[in-house]
Scaffold this motif. Structure first.
Motif, PDB file in Angstrom:
ATOM      1  N   PRO A  73       0.809  -1.231   0.000  1.00  0.00           N
ATOM      2  CA  PRO A  73       0.000   0.000   0.000  1.00  0.00           C
ATOM      3  C   PRO A  73       0.839   1.277   0.000  1.00  0.00           C
ATOM      4  O   PRO A  73       0.462   2.259  -0.627  1.00  0.00           O
ATOM      5  N   LEU A  74       1.984   1.225   0.677  1.00  0.00           N
ATOM      6  CA  LEU A  74       2.788   2.440   0.713  1.00  0.00           C
ATOM      7  C   LEU A  74       3.355   2.755  -0.671  1.00  0.00           C
ATOM      8  O   LEU A  74       3.375   3.907  -1.111  1.00  0.00           O
ATOM      9  N   TYR A  76       2.004   1.877  -3.481  1.00  0.00           N
ATOM     10  CA  TYR A  76       0.858   2.323  -4.272  1.00  0.00           C
ATOM     11  C   TYR A  76       0.605   3.800  -4.044  1.00  0.00           C
ATOM     12  O   TYR A  76       0.446   4.577  -4.991  1.00  0.00           O
ATOM     13  N   SER A  77       0.597   4.216  -2.779  1.00  0.00           N
ATOM     14  CA  SER A  77       0.237   5.606  -2.536  1.00  0.00           C
ATOM     15  C   SER A  77       1.349   6.560  -2.954  1.00  0.00           C
ATOM     16  O   SER A  77       1.072   7.622  -3.490  1.00  0.00           O
ATOM     17  N   LEU A  80       1.687   6.336  -7.118  1.00  0.00           N
ATOM     18  CA  LEU A  80       0.569   6.899  -7.874  1.00  0.00           C
ATOM     19  C   LEU A  80       0.463   8.413  -7.700  1.00  0.00           C
ATOM     20  O   LEU A  80       0.035   9.114  -8.610  1.00  0.00           O
ATOM     21  N   THR A  81       0.870   8.902  -6.537  1.00  0.00           N
ATOM     22  CA  THR A  81       0.877  10.359  -6.380  1.00  0.00           C
ATOM     23  C   THR A  81       1.995  10.972  -7.203  1.00  0.00           C
ATOM     24  O   THR A  81       1.810  11.984  -7.873  1.00  0.00           O
ATOM     25  N   TYR A  84       1.221  11.164 -10.917  1.00  0.00           N
ATOM     26  CA  TYR A  84      -0.159  11.618 -11.086  1.00  0.00           C
ATOM     27  C   TYR A  84      -0.496  11.945 -12.547  1.00  0.00           C
ATOM     28  O   TYR A  84      -1.397  11.363 -13.140  1.00  0.00           O
ATOM     29  N   LEU A  87      -0.287   9.086 -15.225  1.00  0.00           N
ATOM     30  CA  LEU A  87      -1.294   8.044 -15.001  1.00  0.00           C
ATOM     31  C   LEU A  87      -2.691   8.514 -15.367  1.00  0.00           C
ATOM     32  O   LEU A  87      -3.471   7.783 -15.976  1.00  0.00           O
ATOM     33  N   ILE A  88      -3.014   9.765 -15.004  1.00  0.00           N
ATOM     34  CA  ILE A  88      -4.345  10.268 -15.375  1.00  0.00           C
ATOM     35  C   ILE A  88      -4.480  10.302 -16.898  1.00  0.00           C
ATOM     36  O   ILE A  88      -5.503   9.908 -17.461  1.00  0.00           O
ATOM     37  N   ARG A 145       6.133   9.173   4.934  1.00  0.00           N
ATOM     38  CA  ARG A 145       5.373   8.135   4.247  1.00  0.00           C
ATOM     39  C   ARG A 145       4.660   8.704   3.025  1.00  0.00           C
ATOM     40  O   ARG A 145       3.587   8.231   2.659  1.00  0.00           O
ATOM     41  N   ALA A 146       5.228   9.726   2.408  1.00  0.00           N
ATOM     42  CA  ALA A 146       4.527  10.317   1.274  1.00  0.00           C
ATOM     43  C   ALA A 146       5.519  10.741   0.196  1.00  0.00           C
ATOM     44  O   ALA A 146       6.726  10.810   0.422  1.00  0.00           O
ATOM     45  N   TRP A 151       5.729  18.483  -9.013  1.00  0.00           N
ATOM     46  CA  TRP A 151       4.674  18.044  -9.920  1.00  0.00           C
ATOM     47  C   TRP A 151       5.150  17.644 -11.280  1.00  0.00           C
ATOM     48  O   TRP A 151       4.446  16.975 -12.014  1.00  0.00           O
TER      49      TRP A 151
ATOM     50  N   GLY B  81      -5.121   5.716  -5.251  1.00  0.00           N
ATOM     51  CA  GLY B  81      -3.723   6.087  -5.081  1.00  0.00           C
ATOM     52  C   GLY B  81      -3.442   7.515  -5.498  1.00  0.00           C
ATOM     53  O   GLY B  81      -2.700   8.232  -4.828  1.00  0.00           O
ATOM     54  N   THR B  82      -4.026   7.949  -6.613  1.00  0.00           N
ATOM     55  CA  THR B  82      -3.704   9.293  -7.071  1.00  0.00           C
ATOM     56  C   THR B  82      -4.282  10.357  -6.140  1.00  0.00           C
ATOM     57  O   THR B  82      -3.603  11.316  -5.814  1.00  0.00           O
ATOM     58  N   SER B  85      -4.086   9.042  -1.325  1.00  0.00           N
ATOM     59  CA  SER B  85      -2.938   8.191  -1.042  1.00  0.00           C
ATOM     60  C   SER B  85      -2.772   7.921   0.453  1.00  0.00           C
ATOM     61  O   SER B  85      -2.355   6.835   0.834  1.00  0.00           O
ATOM     62  N   SER B  88      -5.073   5.241   1.211  1.00  0.00           N
ATOM     63  CA  SER B  88      -4.580   3.976   0.653  1.00  0.00           C
ATOM     64  C   SER B  88      -3.511   3.370   1.530  1.00  0.00           C
ATOM     65  O   SER B  88      -3.493   2.160   1.770  1.00  0.00           O
ATOM     66  N   ASP B  89      -2.594   4.212   1.982  1.00  0.00           N
ATOM     67  CA  ASP B  89      -1.525   3.713   2.833  1.00  0.00           C
ATOM     68  C   ASP B  89      -2.096   3.137   4.121  1.00  0.00           C
ATOM     69  O   ASP B  89      -1.717   2.060   4.562  1.00  0.00           O
ATOM     70  N   PRO B 401      -1.072  14.285  -0.859  1.00  0.00           N
ATOM     71  CA  PRO B 401      -0.421  15.601  -0.814  1.00  0.00           C
ATOM     72  C   PRO B 401      -0.316  16.160  -2.227  1.00  0.00           C
ATOM     73  O   PRO B 401       0.776  16.289  -2.770  1.00  0.00           O
ATOM     74  N   PHE B 414     -11.510  14.735 -16.765  1.00  0.00           N
ATOM     75  CA  PHE B 414     -12.490  13.663 -16.598  1.00  0.00           C
ATOM     76  C   PHE B 414     -13.877  14.121 -17.016  1.00  0.00           C
ATOM     77  O   PHE B 414     -14.626  13.387 -17.670  1.00  0.00           O
TER      78      PHE B 414
END
Ligand code: HDD
Ligand code: HEM
Ligand code: HEM
Lengths: 334, 468
Positions: A73-74, A76-77, A80-81, A84, A87-88, A145-146, A151, B81-82, B85, B88-89, B401, B414
Motif C-alpha cells: 500500500p505504501l 501504491y500511494s 501513484l501520487t 499523477y 497516469l491520469i 510516508r509520502a 509536480w 492512489g492518485t 494516497s 490507501s496507505d 499531498p 475527466f
C-alpha cells in the motif's frame, strides 16, 4: 523457516506487470498500427484480431494496481501520487481506446471519430506508460510516508526516451501479432512494419540500457558486481538471439516465430529491469519490505491467489484457443 | 488553490464524479447479465428462436454498456492512489485484499468469458456459450460482493487493529468481509441492479408494444420485466427498511441527517418535506406526521430518536443534500412496488399485453432505477462524512499531498472526456433500444456480435450503411 511473504508478493506483482506488458502490449500496438490500414475491411479485421481478448488483457493492469494497493500500500500511494499526471493521461486515453471497440460499430457517420479514438488512445496510453516507467526507474523522492517531489519530476529526457521506446516496442509486438493473425495484404504490411519497428526497438533498448546504470549508483554496482555481472552478459546476449530469431522469422515468412521472438525481447528487458530494481520497490529509498502490508494481509490474499491465478491462466488460455487461427476479411465475428 | 477550491474539495468532487459515472454501468450490467443468462437458458430449453432474438438484442446493448463500465472502473482502481494516497496507505492492508479478490475472482472471470459470450457462439456451440454467459453473470455478482464489502467496511469497520505506522491491519478476516453493514448493502445493491434493469427492459418492451401490440420479442421483454418488478420491488422496500435500521445502530448521525432531525426527541415526527438548514440547525417549512418517525425507526411511538445536535458540528454530516436524495430513492422504491403490483394484477386478469397505461407508466419510469441508485449512493456516502473510515479516519486526513491545480486539471479532463464519450455511448444505446426487437436485420448486425453464416451479412450491411 519463516516464509518471506513480501518477497513472494514482489514476484507475483512483477509477474502480473509482465503479463500485462506481454498481453496488452500487442493489443495497444495493434491500435497504433490501425491508422496505417486505410480500407474499411482491413480495419475491421485488424480490430477484430483483438476485440474478443482486449478486456482480459487490460485486466492485468487492474491487477497490477489493485494488487499493489493490497500488498504494497505504501508503494501504491507514493508511486501513484508521484506519477499523477502520466497516469491520469493514461486512464483517459484508455477510456477512448476501450469504448472504440463497441462504439465504432454503432455509427456510420462518426465512425472515423472512434477510429481516431482507438488509435490515438492506444498511442497516448503507451506513451504515458513508457514515461511513467522511465520516471519510476529514475527514482522517486520520498518524505516520511509520502511523495516528497514536485509536480513535474516525472518529465525528463530519460522518461521521454522510455516513452518513445515503449511506443516502438509495443508497435513491434502489434505488428508481429498481425503477422500471426492475418494474411494477404494486411499481413504483408504488418511484416514490413515489424522490420522497421524491430530495428528501432533494438536501438531503443540499447540506448535505455546504456543510460539506466548511470541513473543510480546502485544500478551500476549491481550490473558490475559478481555474480550479477553474469546477467549483464547473458541477458543482452539473449536479447540479440531473440532479435535474430525475429528477423529470421520475418525473412522466412514464418507466422508465429516473429511474435514469440519479439515477446522474448520484452521478457528479457523486463528481467533486466528487475535486476536493477531489486530489492527496491520505489527506488531509490523504499525496499519491498518497507512498503509491504502486514503478513496477515499478504497471507490472506496469497491463499486465494495461489488457487485463482492458475485458474485465470487456464481460462485465459482457453479464450485465446477459442479464437485461434487467422481472422479473415468478411469472416469472423461480424 | 484552483479557481478558489482546495485540493481536498476538488479530490472529493473528482471521486464523486467518476464513481457516480461508473455506478451507472454496473447498475445496469449486473442485472442485464443475469437477464441474458436466463434468456439463453430459456432458449436452450425451448429452442424458441424468439428468445434468441431478444438475447441478441440485449447482448449488443450489454456489450456497449459493459465497455463503458470497464473503462470507467479502471479509473476508479487508480483513483485511490492518485487522490487518496494517505487513505490507501492506512486502509490498504484491509480493503486492498478485498479489491484484490475482486480482480482475481470477478474481473478476470468477466473479461475472460465476455469475449466468448459476445463473439463465440459459432466457435463453442450453444451449451458452452450458455456457460460463458452464466459465468459472466456470476462474475458481475462476485464483483459486487467484494467491492461492496470494501465499501461497507469503510462505513462499519470491524475485525482490525492499528499498528505503529497508524495503519489499519486485519485481525479477523471473517469479521472484515462480513462487517455489520455489508449483508444489507449487498442485498440492497443487487436488488437495485435487478430493478434498474427490469425497468429499462420493461420500458423498452412497453415502448415497442405501444407501437406493435403483437410484437413477440417486446412481449417477452415486457412480461419478464414485470415478473422481476413484482418480486424485487416489494422486497427492496423491506430490505431498505432493514438497511436503515442497521444504519441507525451503527451510524445514527447519518440517519439523523437523512431524516432531517436536529433535536433529539421522544416521539419524533416523520418529516415528509422541508428544507434542512445546517447553519440554523432547523428544518424550514416542515411538513410532518407526528410520532411516525419514532415508530419507523424504533418501532415504538415514543421511542427516542437522536438528532444531529448530539454530535459536535465537526463530526456531523450535512443534512441539506441527503435529506432529499433519500426521499427521492424511497419515493422511487414505492413507485416501483406499485408498478410491480399493478403488473401482477393485470397479468392475473390476463390483460398484461393490453395494459397500455401500464406500458406508458413503465416508459416513464424506465430511467428511474439509475436515479434511485445514484441517490442511494449519495445518501450513503455523503452521510458517512466527515469520515472515510467511519469514526476513525477523517476525509480531510485521507487526501493525497497533491496540488490543487493538478487535481483541478484532471477533474476538468475527466468531466470533458466522460461527458463526450459516455454521452455518445448513451446515445448509441438509446438508438439501439429504439429498434424494434422483431425486425431481425436490425439486431446486432450493426455490431461485432452477429456471426457470419446466420444472416446474409454482406447484403444487410450494405442496407444498414445506407440507412445508418
Ligand atoms: C455494485 C457493484 C459495483 C460497485 C459499487 C463498483 N463496481 Fe466497479 N464494476 C462492477 C461492479 C461495481 C462490475 C459489474 O463488475 C463492472 C461493471 C461493468 C464491468 O465491466 O464490470 C465493474 C467494472 C470495474 C472495473 C473494470 C474491470 C474490468 O477490467 O473488467 C474496475 C477496475 C472497477 N469496476 C473498480 C471499481 C472501484 C474501484 C469501485 C469503487 C469505488 C467500483 N468499481 C464500484
Ligand atoms: C459506486 C457507487 C458509489 C457512489 C455513487 C459513491 C459516491 C460518493 C460520493 C458522492 C462521494 C463524495 C462524498 C463527499 O465528499 O461528500 C464519495 C466519496 C468516497 N467514496 Fe464513494 N461512492 C460509491 C462507491 C464507493 C465504493 C464502492 C467505495 C470503496 C470501495 C467508495 C469509497 C469512497 C471514498 C474513498 C471516497 C472519498 C473520500 C470521501 O469523500 O469520503 N465509494 N463517494
Ligand atoms: C422504500 C424503499 C427504500 C428504502 C427504505 C431504502 C433505504 C435505504 C437506506 C436507509 C440506505 C442508506 C444505507 C446506509 O447508508 O447505511 C439506502 C442506500 C441505497 N439505496 Fe435504498 N432504499 C429504498 C429503495 C431503493 C431503490 C428502489 C433503489 C434502486 C433501484 C435503491 C438503491 C440504493 C443504493 C444503490 C444505495 C447505496 C448503497 C447502500 O448503502 O446500500 N434503494 N437505501
Amino acid at each position: 523457516m519463516e516464509i518471506d511473504l513480501p518477497f513472494i508478493w514482489a514476484g507475483l506483482i512483477a509477474f502480473s506487470v509482465l503479463a500485462y506488458v506481454v498481453l496488452d502490449g500487442f493489443d495497444l500496438g495493434v491500435g497504433m498500427l490501425f491508422p496505417f490500414y486505410r480500407k474499411k475491411e482491413e480495419r475491421d479485421v485488424v480490430m477484430n484480431t483483438v476485440a474478443p481478448i482486449w478486456d482480459g488483457n487490460e485486466t492485468w493492469l487492474v491487477l497490477g494496481g489493485g494488487g499493489l494497493l493490497a500488498v504494497f500500500p505504501l508503494a501504491y500511494s507514493v508511486v501513484l501520487t508521484a506519477l499523477y499526471a502520466p497516469l491520469i493521461v493514461m486512464l483517459l486515453a484508455l477510456v477512448f481506446r476501450g469504448v472504440a471497440f463497441e462504439f465504432r460499430w454503432r455509427t456510420k457517420r462518426a465512425k472515423f471519430l472512434w477510429d481516431w479514438s482507438f488509435s490515438g488512445g492506444s498511442l497516448v496510453a503507451t506513451l504515458a506508460q513508457g514515461v511513467a516507467l522511465g520516471a519510476l526507474v529514475q527514482g522517486i523522492e520520498v518524505e516520511g510516508r509520502a511523495y516528497g517531489g514536485g509536480w513535474w519530476d516525472w518529465l525528463t529526457p530519460f522518461s521521454v526516451l522510455t516513452g518513445f521506446a515503449l511506443v516502438l516496442g509495443y508497435t513491434l509486438l502489434g505488428a508481429c501479432w498481425l503477422v500471426m493473425k492475418t494474411e494477404g495484404a494486411i499481413q504483408a504490411k504488418a511484416r514490413a512494419f515489424a522490420w522497421y519497428t524491430g530495428s528501432a526497438t533494438l536501438l531503443a533498448i540499447g540506448l535505455v540500457s546504456m543510460i539506466t546504470p548511470f541513473l543510480n549508483p546502485a544500478y551500476l554496482a549491481r550490473w558490475i558486481a559478481w555474480p550479477t555481472v553474469l546477467f549483464s552478459i547473458v541477458v543482452p546476449l539473449m536479447v540479440l538471439v531473440c532479435v535474430y530469431r525475429l528477423f529470421l522469422g520475418l525473412e522466412r515468412g514464418s507466422d508465429r516465430q516473429p511474435f514469440f521472438a519479439a515477446q522474448g525481447m520484452f521478457v528479457l528487458s523486463f528481467i533486466g529491469l528487475g535486476i536493477s530494481f531489486y530489492p527496491y520497490m520505489v527506488p531509490p529509498s523504499l525496499t519491498i519490505w518497507d512498503v509491504a502490508a502486514p503478513d496477515r494481509s499478504l497471507g490472506f490474499l496469497l491463499v486465494g491467489t495461489l488457487f485463482l491465478l492458475p485458474l485465470i491462466l487456464g481460462y485465459t488460455a482457453y479464450a485465446y484457443w477459442v479464437f485461434r487461427g487467422k481472422v479473415r476479411v468478411g469472416e469472423g465475428y461480424h | 488553490m484552483f479557481l478558489g477550491y482546495e485540493a481536498l474539495d476538488l479530490a472529493r468532487f473528482q471521486f464523486a464524479f467518476t464513481v457516480s459515472a461508473h455506478i451507472f454501468f454496473p447498475a445496469f450490467t449486473i442485472g442485464l447479465a443475469s437477464f441474458l443468462a436466463v434468456l439463453e437458458a430459456l432458449w436452450l430449453k425451448t429452442r424458441d428462436d424468439a428468445y434468441m432474438k431478444v438475447f441478441d438484442y440485449w447482448k449488443t446493448i450489454f456489450a456497449v454498456t459493459f465497455g463503458m463500465g470497464v473503462v470507467s472502473g479502471i479509473v476508479m482502481a487508480y483513483q485511490f492512489g492518485t487522490n487518496w494516497s494517505v487513505f490507501s496507505d492506512k486502509a490498504g492492508p484491509v480493503i486492498g485484499p478485498l479489491m484484490g479478490y475482486e480482480v482475481l475472482s470477478a474481473f478476470f472471470l468477466e473479461a475472460g468469458f465476455l469475449g466468448i459470450m459476445l463473439f463465440g457462439l459459432d466457435r463453442v456451440g450453444p451449451r458452452l456459450h450458455f456457460l460463458a454467459t452464466a459465468v459472466v453473470a456470476v462474475g458481475t455478482l462476485l464483483s459486487a460482493f467484494w467491492i461492496l464489502s470494501a465499501n461497507s467496511w469503510m462505513h462499519t469497520p470491524a475485525g482490525f487493529e492499528m499498528n505503529e505506522a497508524g495503519q489499519f491491519v486485519p485481525a479477523d478476516w471473517w469479521a472484515v468481509v462480513f462487517n455489520p453493514s455489508f449483508p444489507y448493502r449487498f442485498v440492497h445493491m443487487v436488488l437495485a441492479a435487478y430493478l434498474t434493469t427490469a425497468f429499462v427492459v420493461g420500458a423498452v418492451g412497453g415502448w415497442h408494444l405501444l407501437r406493435e401490440p403483437a410484437n413477440r420479442g417486446a412481449r417477452i421483454m415486457f412480461s419478464m420485466a414485470m415478473w422481476m418488478a413484482l418480486i424485487t420491488a416489494p422486497a427492496q422496500v423491506i430490505v431498505g427498511d432493514l438497511h436503515g435500521l442497521n444504519t441507525l445502530e451503527h451510524q445514527p448521525a447519518k440517519i439523523a441527517a437523512m431524516e432531517g432531525h436536529y433535536e433529539t426527541r421522544r416521539g419524533a415526527p416523520l418529516i415528509l418535506f422541508g428544507i434542512p438548514d445546517d447553519a440554523a440547525e432547523t428544518v424550514h417549512a416542515e411538513v410532518s406526521i407526528p410520532k411516525l418517525g419514532s415508530y419507523i425507526l424504533t418501532h415504538r411511538w415514543d421511542g427516542e430518536v437522536k438528532g444531529l445536535k448530539e454530535w459536535p458540528p465537526a463530526d456531523r454530516p450535512s443534512a441539506e443534500l441527503i435529506f432529499w436524495t433519500f426521499r427521492i430513492m424511497v419515493a422511487i422504491g414505492f413507485a416501483m412496488a406499485v408498478i410491480g403490483l399493478w403488473g401482477g394484477l393485470a397479468r392475473l386478469r390476463g390483460r398484461l399485453y393490453e395494459a397500455r397505461w401500464l406500458m406508458r407508466a413503465l416508459v416513464l419510469m424506465g430511467p428511474s432505477g439509475f436515479l434511485a441508485v445514484l441517490c442511494g449512493w449519495i445518501t450513503t456516502e455523503v452521510g458517512r462524512q466527515p469520515w472515510t473510515v467511519y469514526g476513525l479516519l477523517r476525509t480531510a486526513d485521507s487526501v493525497s499531498p497533491i496540488a490543487a491545480p493538478a487535481v483541478g486539471a484532471s477533474l476538468i479532463g475527466f468531466m470533458v472526456v466522460y461527458l463526450a464519450v459516455f454521452g455518445a455511448g448513451t446515445f448509441y444505446i438509446i438508438r439501439l433500444m429504439g429498434k424494434s426487437p422483431d425486425t431481425p436485420e436490425d439486431i446486432g448486425i450493426l455490431g461485432p456480435t452477429r456471426s457470419a453464416g446466420i444472416t446474409p451479412v454482406a447484403g444487410l450491411l450494405d442496407r444498414l450503411i445506407r440507412s445508418g
